[in-house]
Design an enzyme around this catalytic site. Structure first.
Site, PDB file in Angstrom:
ATOM      1  N   PHE A 137       0.812  -1.225   0.000  1.00 31.69           N
ATOM      2  CA  PHE A 137       0.000   0.000   0.000  1.00 31.69           C
ATOM      3  C   PHE A 137       0.843   1.271   0.000  1.00 31.69           C
ATOM      4  CE2 PHE A 137      -4.608  -0.594  -0.119  1.00 31.69           C
ATOM      5  CZ  PHE A 137      -4.572  -1.951  -0.386  1.00 31.69           C
ATOM      6  N   CYS A 180     -15.151   1.017  -2.083  1.00 31.89           N
ATOM      7  CA  CYS A 180     -14.983   1.040  -0.619  1.00 31.89           C
ATOM      8  C   CYS A 180     -14.192   2.229  -0.102  1.00 31.89           C
ATOM      9  CB  CYS A 180     -14.330  -0.252  -0.154  1.00 31.89           C
ATOM     10  SG  CYS A 180     -15.430  -1.654  -0.357  1.00 31.89           S
ATOM     11  N   ARG A 198     -16.404   1.435 -10.231  1.00 31.37           N
ATOM     12  CA  ARG A 198     -16.934   2.440  -9.304  1.00 31.37           C
ATOM     13  C   ARG A 198     -15.795   3.345  -8.848  1.00 31.37           C
ATOM     14  NH1 ARG A 198     -19.773  -1.168  -4.934  1.00 31.37           N
ATOM     15  NH2 ARG A 198     -18.073  -2.532  -5.566  1.00 31.37           N
TER      16      ARG A 198
HETATM   17  C1  UDX Z   1     -10.450  -2.342   0.039  1.00 32.01           C
HETATM   18  C2  UDX Z   1      -9.734  -2.948   1.259  1.00 32.01           C
HETATM   19  O1  UDX Z   1      -8.409  -3.328   0.892  1.00 32.01           O
HETATM   20  C3  UDX Z   1     -10.512  -4.146   1.779  1.00 32.01           C
HETATM   21  O2  UDX Z   1      -9.890  -4.677   2.942  1.00 32.01           O
HETATM   22  C4  UDX Z   1     -11.928  -3.706   2.098  1.00 32.01           C
HETATM   23  O3  UDX Z   1     -12.697  -4.823   2.528  1.00 32.01           O
HETATM   24  C5  UDX Z   1     -12.587  -3.069   0.875  1.00 32.01           C
HETATM   25  O4  UDX Z   1     -11.770  -1.998   0.396  1.00 32.01           O
HETATM   26  P1  UDX Z   1     -10.628  -2.997  -2.542  1.00 32.01           P
HETATM   27  O5  UDX Z   1     -11.542  -1.828  -2.707  1.00 32.01           O
HETATM   28  O6  UDX Z   1     -10.990  -4.291  -3.183  1.00 32.01           O
HETATM   29  O7  UDX Z   1     -10.435  -3.328  -0.992  1.00 32.01           O
HETATM   30  O8  UDX Z   1      -9.230  -2.563  -3.133  1.00 32.01           O
HETATM   31  P2  UDX Z   1      -7.730  -2.366  -2.633  1.00 32.01           P
HETATM   32  O9  UDX Z   1      -6.905  -3.496  -3.087  1.00 32.01           O
HETATM   33  O10 UDX Z   1      -7.673  -2.016  -1.216  1.00 32.01           O
HETATM   34  O11 UDX Z   1      -7.315  -1.108  -3.517  1.00 32.01           O
HETATM   35  C6  UDX Z   1      -8.025   0.125  -3.376  1.00 32.01           C
HETATM   36  C7  UDX Z   1      -7.497   1.158  -4.314  1.00 32.01           C
HETATM   37  O12 UDX Z   1      -6.231   1.609  -3.876  1.00 32.01           O
HETATM   38  C8  UDX Z   1      -7.307   0.731  -5.764  1.00 32.01           C
HETATM   39  O13 UDX Z   1      -7.792   1.745  -6.618  1.00 32.01           O
HETATM   40  C9  UDX Z   1      -5.817   0.571  -5.904  1.00 32.01           C
HETATM   41  O14 UDX Z   1      -5.379   0.797  -7.215  1.00 32.01           O
HETATM   42  C10 UDX Z   1      -5.318   1.644  -4.956  1.00 32.01           C
HETATM   43  N1  UDX Z   1      -3.970   1.395  -4.431  1.00 32.01           N
HETATM   44  C11 UDX Z   1      -3.727   0.291  -3.683  1.00 32.01           C
HETATM   45  C12 UDX Z   1      -2.964   2.318  -4.665  1.00 32.01           C
HETATM   46  O15 UDX Z   1      -3.171   3.346  -5.331  1.00 32.01           O
HETATM   47  N2  UDX Z   1      -1.723   2.078  -4.161  1.00 32.01           N
HETATM   48  C13 UDX Z   1      -1.431   0.978  -3.421  1.00 32.01           C
HETATM   49  O16 UDX Z   1      -0.278   0.836  -2.999  1.00 32.01           O
HETATM   50  C14 UDX Z   1      -2.469   0.046  -3.172  1.00 32.01           C
END
Ligand code: UDX
Length: 438
Positions: free
Chosen positions: A251, A262, A332
């Site tokens: 992350f 989310c 979304r």
């Molecule tokens: C998230 C949470 O991780 C999960 O635990 C919760 O239940 C629901 O919300 P999700 O929405 O599936 O899950 O996606 P996630 O993998 O967390 O990524 C979220 C967003 O962050 C994506 O748009 C991704 O591209 C972005 N992201 C993620 C970054 O920009 N940088 C990163 O290092 C990681």
């Protein structure tokens, strides 16, 4: 055990199929008849790796059924409620219409001793209110937040990092927690932490986790902004700080930021709820987290225009990616599509490609051009903009081959996911997010 799962969206459909896969008899209930019809045939209504397989197995075994009639919930020992809590129209708070409707419709089918397990992400205080709706039936409410990530939803449901159960005080709560342990018997048997709390803590665990993840992403994106004015490279910075186990590299991917169903709406709803509770200042930083996140999309557009020599007007732009993240067809609040739409707004001739999300993207933004064929998207492009880090773009796209198709070898790497050296060696000008130009 007999279980019902109310709401068959990303959360509920996966939950229902995953529970059947570990041996339970499950009925999934949704008001959308078309969705139910697909599920009955064992077809996932959205793209989620591994879901089709466990759906088909569950339906074939007879352990997994679907219905649009709430009466089908009758007789289940545990009723999971996993309906959506979108952002309110015209506000930042969560819209609880679907949660309230699900509970209102469910109560007449509850029997004394049943467990109702709320899984939706709700503002803290909601469970205590809903417990009063459930109480007259003799059933018990627990709050059992879900932490699944799209793309890994099946694995996250069957083998989660942790399980959280918010329960009422006393023997009723202990019994409810024990029943949930039996539901999640496979995870419990492999020593998955099982945390029993009160309602408010369980609700807060979910929003706090998402707020932390969003903050981590915006932190590294803020560093990217500083890197941009100092000539530093944010990906090296992230690697270097990430080796500290207290920080961790996950992350810390700088780029065009977070989207999806989310993180964006959950941090906004959390801020709105904190304001209502008179504690807005405690999480005022989440507004900054949101603002940094949105600014990164502006930055990707700025870089694209720069790569085009100052104007996007009538320039051909190949946008690689539409989903909010790879391994998902979810658009979304997708930063990728937002960038595409805004580039078109600047007069560019935008062609979008994505391995899974084109159908959803087309429905939401019919004004854009789409192609499933990556080569077709690249043909005659004046700039290539990578906005979702699918393996197809990260690992499989050969910059020399792409170079032969495009009009100009300029690439904006909105996810810092490309190998800079290979692209540069193939004659491309590389524009990263918080990285030196090359
Ligand atoms: C998230 C949470 O991780 C999960 O635990 C919760 O239940 C629901 O919300 P999700 O929405 O599936 O899950 O996606 P996630 O993998 O967390 O990524 C979220 C967003 O962050 C994506 O748009 C991704 O591209 C972005 N992201 C993620 C970054 O920009 N940088 C990163 O290092 C990681």
């Amino acid at each position: 055990m007999r279980l019902s799962v109310i709401g068959c969206g990303y959360l509920g459909a996966v939950h229902a199929a995953a529970m059947a896969s570990i041996g339970h008899d499950v009925v999934g209930i949704d008001v959308d008849q078309a969705k139910v019809d697909r599920l009955v045939r064992g077809e996932a209504p959205f793209f989620e790796p591994g879901l089709n397989e466990i759906l088909a197995d569950g339906v074939a075994s007879g352990r997994l059924t679907f219905s649009s009639d709430m009466a089908a919930a009758r007789g289940a020992a545990v009723h999971f409620v996993g309906v959506g809590t979108p952002q309110q129209q015209g506000g930042h708070g969560a819209d609880l219409t679907y949660v309230d409707a699900a509970f209102t419709s469910l109560v007449s089918h509850l029997r004394p001793g049943d467990i109702v397990a709320g899984k939706s992400t709700v503002p803290v205080g909601t469970a205590a209110r809903l417990a009063e709706v459930v109480a007259p039936t003799g059933a018990t409410l627990v709050w059992n937040p879900e932490f699944l990530r799209e793309g890994w939803a099946v694995q996250d449901t069957v083998a989660p990092d942790r399980l959280v159960a918010g329960v009422p005080a006393g023997a009723e709560g202990e019994r409810a927690a024990q029943i949930l342990r039996e539901v999640y018997h496979t995870a419990v048997a492999s020593d998955t932490p099982f945390i029993v709390t009160d309602y408010a803590t369980a609700e807060l665990v979910k929003v706090a986790a998402n707020a932390f993840l969003a903050t981590k992403i915006s932190f590294i994106n803020a560093m990217a902004e500083i890197a941009e004015v100092t000539g530093a490279d944010v990906t090296q910075l992230a690697d270097a700080i990430g080796y500290d186990a207290r920080i961790g590299r996950r992350f810390l991917g700088a780029g065009i930021g977070f989207g999806g169903g989310c993180l964006p709406k959950d941090i906004r709803a959390f801020s709105a709820r904190a304001e209502e509770l008179g504690r807005g200042e405690s999480i005022a930083f989440l507004r900054e987290v949101d603002a940094i996140n949105l600014r990164r999309r502006d930055r990707a557009i700025e870089l694209t225009v720069e790569a085009l020599g100052g104007s996007a007007f009538e320039k051909r732009v190949a946008v690689l990616g539409a989903a909010f993240k790879p391994h998902s067809d979810d658009i979304r609040d997708s930063p990728a599509l937002d960038v595409a739409v805004r580039l078109r707004g600047l007069g560019a001739d935008v062609v979008v490609t994505d391995p899974e999300a084109l159908e959803n993207a087309r429905r939401a933004h019919p004004q854009l051009q789409y192609t499933e064929d990556l080569d077709e998207a690249l043909r005659s492009a004046d700039v290539v903009v990578v906005v979702t880090e699918w393996p197809e773009y990260r690992h499989e796209l050969d910059p020399a081959h792409a170079g032969e198709l495009v009009n100009a070898r300029a690439v904006v790497d909105g996810r810092n996911c490309l190998d800079v050296r290979t692209w540069r060696d193939a004659g491309w000008t590389y524009y990263g997010m918080g990285r030196p130009r090359g």
